[in-house]
Design an enzyme around this catalytic site. Structure first.
Site, PDB file in Angstrom:
ATOM      1  N   PHE A   1       0.630  -0.967   0.239  1.00 50.30           N
ATOM      2  CA  PHE A   1      -0.130  -0.144  -0.162  1.00 50.30           C
ATOM      3  C   PHE A   1       1.334   0.943   0.315  1.00 50.30           C
ATOM      4  CE2 PHE A   1      -2.788   3.003   2.059  1.00 50.30           C
ATOM      5  CZ  PHE A   1      -4.068   3.266   0.975  1.00 50.30           C
TER       6      PHE A   1
ATOM      7  N   LEU B   1       1.370   4.822   0.125  1.00 49.87           N
ATOM      8  CA  LEU B   1       0.377   5.938   1.086  1.00 49.87           C
ATOM      9  C   LEU B   1       1.927   6.826   1.053  1.00 49.87           C
ATOM     10  CD1 LEU B   1      -1.478   8.122   2.003  1.00 49.87           C
ATOM     11  CD2 LEU B   1      -0.947   6.733   5.003  1.00 49.87           C
ATOM     12  N   THR B   2       3.005   6.589   1.965  1.00 49.95           N
ATOM     13  CA  THR B   2       3.857   7.242   2.465  1.00 49.95           C
ATOM     14  C   THR B   2       4.742   8.095   1.752  1.00 49.95           C
ATOM     15  OG1 THR B   2       3.825   6.691   5.086  1.00 49.95           O
ATOM     16  CG2 THR B   2       5.854   7.812   4.252  1.00 49.95           C
TER      17      THR B   2
ATOM     18  N   PRO C   1       7.955  10.998   0.794  1.00 50.33           N
ATOM     19  CA  PRO C   1       9.044  12.221   1.679  1.00 50.33           C
ATOM     20  C   PRO C   1       8.324  12.643   1.693  1.00 50.33           C
ATOM     21  CG  PRO C   1      10.174  11.194  -0.822  1.00 50.33           C
ATOM     22  CD  PRO C   1       8.570  10.979  -0.541  1.00 50.33           C
TER      23      PRO C   1
ATOM     24  N   THR D   1       5.932  -1.774   2.551  1.00 45.47           N
ATOM     25  CA  THR D   1       5.837  -2.970   3.125  1.00 45.47           C
ATOM     26  C   THR D   1       5.429  -3.811   1.985  1.00 45.47           C
ATOM     27  OG1 THR D   1       5.695  -2.600   5.154  1.00 45.47           O
ATOM     28  CG2 THR D   1       5.753  -4.691   5.275  1.00 45.47           C
TER      29      THR D   1
ATOM     30  N   GLN E   1      17.541  -4.994  30.058  1.00 51.25           N
ATOM     31  CA  GLN E   1      18.046  -4.239  30.841  1.00 51.25           C
ATOM     32  C   GLN E   1      18.615  -5.730  31.923  1.00 51.25           C
ATOM     33  OE1 GLN E   1      19.578  -1.520  31.207  1.00 51.25           O
ATOM     34  NE2 GLN E   1      20.328  -1.668  33.431  1.00 51.25           N
ATOM     35  N   ILE E   2      17.264  -6.688  31.839  1.00 52.22           N
ATOM     36  CA  ILE E   2      17.416  -7.934  32.687  1.00 52.22           C
ATOM     37  C   ILE E   2      18.095  -8.818  32.349  1.00 52.22           C
ATOM     38  CG2 ILE E   2      16.005  -9.995  33.061  1.00 52.22           C
ATOM     39  CD1 ILE E   2      15.591  -7.854  35.507  1.00 52.22           C
TER      40      ILE E   2
ATOM     41  N   GLY F   1      24.513  -8.037  29.641  1.00 47.54           N
ATOM     42  CA  GLY F   1      25.183  -7.963  28.536  1.00 47.54           C
ATOM     43  C   GLY F   1      24.766  -8.829  27.634  1.00 47.54           C
TER      44      GLY F   1
ATOM     45  N   GLU G   1       2.034   3.289  10.355  1.00 53.92           N
ATOM     46  CA  GLU G   1       0.563   3.668  10.825  1.00 53.92           C
ATOM     47  C   GLU G   1       0.079   4.302  11.417  1.00 53.92           C
ATOM     48  OE1 GLU G   1      -1.912   0.069   9.377  1.00 53.92           O
ATOM     49  OE2 GLU G   1       0.087  -0.936   9.185  1.00 53.92           O
TER      50      GLU G   1
END
Length: 382
Positions: free
Chosen positions: A122, A124-125, A127, A157, A337-338, A341, A364
């Site tokens: 689709f 739509l968007t 620049p 997409t 965070q849990i 690293g 969207e």
């Protein structure tokens, strides 16, 4: 999920099993190589996922938007790229044809889309036309019995996969009372003058197919107009309202995936001689994550039920997308965070969710657009 019917529970269980057994094992490699698995897409089609909210007469499953959201949530829990492929394939690819197409267009295009044998985008968007979609600059003029299209689209997409059949684009087709007349037109892939540009190098959703599109004198038959001439602006707003429910379901799945991974990791991770899950700060973090999932799910379920009952739902869809998008982003941050690293390593799902989830506050309709919709519903429009 206490509000689900037995049939909806069965769908949730089936899709969750598919997500864990088929989608999850390929997610890391697909993300690393920026490759959308067409085999996974094919299997989703065979399961009927692309046809969930469509009538059986066109090859659909006879379900509704609630059913679609259930499937998307289950997929989004393990792989957002696959989930958005389904969401866009239905909400932005097939739904405009079903909602606004002629009977001839429906019979020609929907069977393959609903079976997952074909995809559509689709357009739509642009620049200069994102949240302000009324700023569309792509034009289409009638030349005899053909539309001649010039312009460009971005962030589209499912526009360049091996099975992409067409894109539906919004274009300025004239003016009325000094305002742009915007219409929607079907442009088949392979049309001379229509170029699918190289795929984006994105922060996240790496296995999702996303391209900019260019139109240079692209000619399509006049009969490729989708819906009434000049109805494009109104039509795409309604499509976005529905799509926000599906995106909210995806975001809820992502938030839940982060929660489940973080709980499991906290229970298995030993720190200073005891499990991380025994630390109150970790417990409070996980509890907040759980509350976000619960709230997000309630919000999108409510919006979907309203939509399926034929009642106004635009405000509730905006609330659902706002709440769930923030839940996904917040849970991704907390889960990372849990994990410490390890949360920074792409082979762990929470790292991919951390990169993927930001777009849920943008695509969207940005967070700011959702707030504007809600404010207008409160009678606060200027």
């Amino acid at each position: 999920m206490d509000d689900l019917s037995e049939e909806e529970r069965d769908l949730a269980a089936m899709t969750r099993d598919f997500a864990e057994s088929v989608v999850a094992p390929q997610a890391y490699e697909a993300d690393r190589t920026h490759t959308l698995s067409m085999d996974v897409v094919r299997q989703m089609g065979e399961l009927g996922l692309f046809g969930l909210p469509f009538p059986e007469e066109y090859g659909g499953q006879g379900g509704d938007y609630m059913a679609l959201g259930i499937a998307i949530e289950a997929l989004g829990r393990v792989d957002q790229s696959i989930a958005i492929t389904l969401e866009a394939g239905v909400s932005l690819g097939a739904m405009p044809v079903f909602r606004f197409g002629t009977e001839e267009q429906k019979k020609e295009l929907l069977p393959d889309l609903l079976a997952g044998r074909a995809l559509a985008g689709f357009g739509l968007t642009e620049p200069e036309a994102g949240s302000d979609a009324g700023a569309t600059r792509t034009t289409a003029r009638l030349d005899g019995e053909e539309w001649v299209i010039d312009g460009s689209k971005q962030f589209i997409t499912n526009s360049g996969t091996p099975i992409t059949r067409f894109v539906t684009v919004t274009a300025v087709t004239g003016s009325r009372d000094g305002r742009k007349e915007i219409s929607t037109i079907i442009v088949p892939n392979g049309t001379p003058g229509f170029t699918v540009e190289p795929a984006y190098d994105k922060v996240g959703w790496n296995a999702s197919d996303t391209h900019p599109l260019t139109f240079t004198g692209a000619r399509v038959p006049a009969g490729n107009l989708l819906g009434e001439r000049g109805s494009g602006f109104r039509n795409f707003l309604s499509i976005l309202d529905e799509g926000r429910i599906a995106i909210a379901a995806l975001a809820t799945g992502a938030a839940e995936g982060c929660l489940e991974a973080a709980v499991e990791y906290a229970k298995s991770r030993t720190i200073f001689g005891s499990a991380l899950s025994t630390r109150q700060n970790a417990q409070f973090t996980l509890a907040r994550m759980r509350a976000r999932v619960h709230t997000a799910r309630l919000a999108w379920h409510h919006a979907a039920r309203l939509r399926d009952a034929g009642r106004p739902f635009a405000e509730q869809a905006a609330i659902a997308k706002l709440v769930s998008g923030e839940a996904a982003m917040d849970n991704a941050r907390d889960a990372t965070q849990i994990f410490g690293g390890n949360g920074f390593m792409n082979e762990f799902p929470v790292a991919r969710h951390y990169r993927d989830s930001k777009i849920l506050e943008i695509g969207e309709g940005t967070t700011e657009v959702q707030l504007l919709v809600i404010a207008r519903a409160l009678g606060l429009a200027g």
